[in-house]
Design a protein around this motif. Structure first.
Motif, PDB file in Angstrom:
ATOM      1  N   ALA A   1      12.443  38.466   6.131  1.00 37.71           N
ATOM      2  CA  ALA A   1      13.235  38.016   7.281  1.00 37.71           C
ATOM      3  C   ALA A   1      13.089  36.513   7.518  1.00 37.71           C
ATOM      4  CB  ALA A   1      12.831  38.794   8.529  1.00 37.71           C
ATOM      5  N   GLU A   2      11.884  35.984   7.320  1.00 35.28           N
ATOM      6  CA  GLU A   2      11.663  34.546   7.530  1.00 35.28           C
ATOM      7  C   GLU A   2      12.499  33.723   6.549  1.00 35.28           C
ATOM      8  OE1 GLU A   2       8.094  31.209   7.559  1.00 35.28           O
ATOM      9  OE2 GLU A   2       7.598  33.294   7.163  1.00 35.28           O
ATOM     10  N   GLU A   3      12.497  34.135   5.281  1.00 34.43           N
ATOM     11  CA  GLU A   3      13.266  33.423   4.263  1.00 34.43           C
ATOM     12  C   GLU A   3      14.759  33.531   4.553  1.00 34.43           C
ATOM     13  OE1 GLU A   3      13.384  33.030  -0.610  1.00 34.43           O
ATOM     14  OE2 GLU A   3      12.262  34.673   0.288  1.00 34.43           O
ATOM     15  N   ARG A   4      15.217  34.710   4.944  1.00 30.78           N
ATOM     16  CA  ARG A   4      16.633  34.884   5.309  1.00 30.78           C
ATOM     17  C   ARG A   4      17.002  33.996   6.496  1.00 30.78           C
ATOM     18  NH1 ARG A   4      19.263  39.904   3.474  1.00 30.78           N
ATOM     19  NH2 ARG A   4      17.813  40.998   2.105  1.00 30.78           N
ATOM     20  N   GLY A   5      16.071  33.890   7.450  1.00 33.38           N
ATOM     21  CA  GLY A   5      16.317  33.035   8.615  1.00 33.38           C
ATOM     22  C   GLY A   5      16.491  31.578   8.222  1.00 33.38           C
ATOM     23  N   LEU A   6      15.677  31.105   7.281  1.00 32.80           N
ATOM     24  CA  LEU A   6      15.813  29.721   6.816  1.00 32.80           C
ATOM     25  C   LEU A   6      17.127  29.518   6.072  1.00 32.80           C
ATOM     26  CD1 LEU A   6      12.140  29.099   5.673  1.00 32.80           C
ATOM     27  CD2 LEU A   6      13.295  28.087   7.657  1.00 32.80           C
ATOM     28  N   MET A   7      17.543  30.528   5.318  1.00 33.13           N
ATOM     29  CA  MET A   7      18.833  30.444   4.630  1.00 33.13           C
ATOM     30  C   MET A   7      19.976  30.388   5.646  1.00 33.13           C
ATOM     31  SD  MET A   7      18.377  33.185   1.583  1.00 33.13           S
ATOM     32  CE  MET A   7      17.295  32.920   0.204  1.00 33.13           C
TER      33      MET A   7
END
Length: 123
Positions: A98-104
């Motif tokens: 979720a954190e990586e998706r949020g940065l994307m």
């Protein structure tokens, strides 16, 4: 023809055809940077690796924008490896939290380059 009729209609071929606007995509990039005066890297570091999410209509544009931004920030990009879009990474079996998706999502919303991680290199 009365006044106002035909406004906005294409003219007789004088204007070039309008290309449809391609959507911005987010690409995952790994960038290796070397040392340069004023780069802000730790004193004894020989360079760094950066994990970046960058927007572009294609990966080449995302790389160009990323390299230009890093150079403007007094970093010295040496090598860029592209890992594709979210969909391409999922298709390749990557697990994306979720954190990586949020940065994307942030990169896409801001039409920007997001440095997610910087790892200094030491000899």
């Amino acid at each position: 023809m009365t006044e106002g009729e035909g406004e906005g209609a294409p003219n007789s071929g004088d204007a070039p055809p309008v290309k449809p606007k391609r959507p911005q995509l987010v690409f995952t990039l790994a960038v290796e940077v070397g040392r340069k005066a004023g780069d802000g890297l730790p004193d004894k570091a020989t360079g760094a690796g950066l994990l970046i999410y960058a927007t572009g209509v294609d990966e080449a544009e995302a790389v160009r924008e990323t390299v230009a931004l890093l150079k403007a920030a007094d970093l010295s990009p040496l090598d860029v490896t592209g890992y594709g879009t979210l969909e391409e990474r999922l298709a390749a079996g990557d697990e994306i939290d979720a954190e990586e998706r949020g940065l994307m999502e942030r990169a896409l919303a801001e039409n920007s380059v997001v440095v997610a991680q910087m790892t200094p290199f030491y000899d």
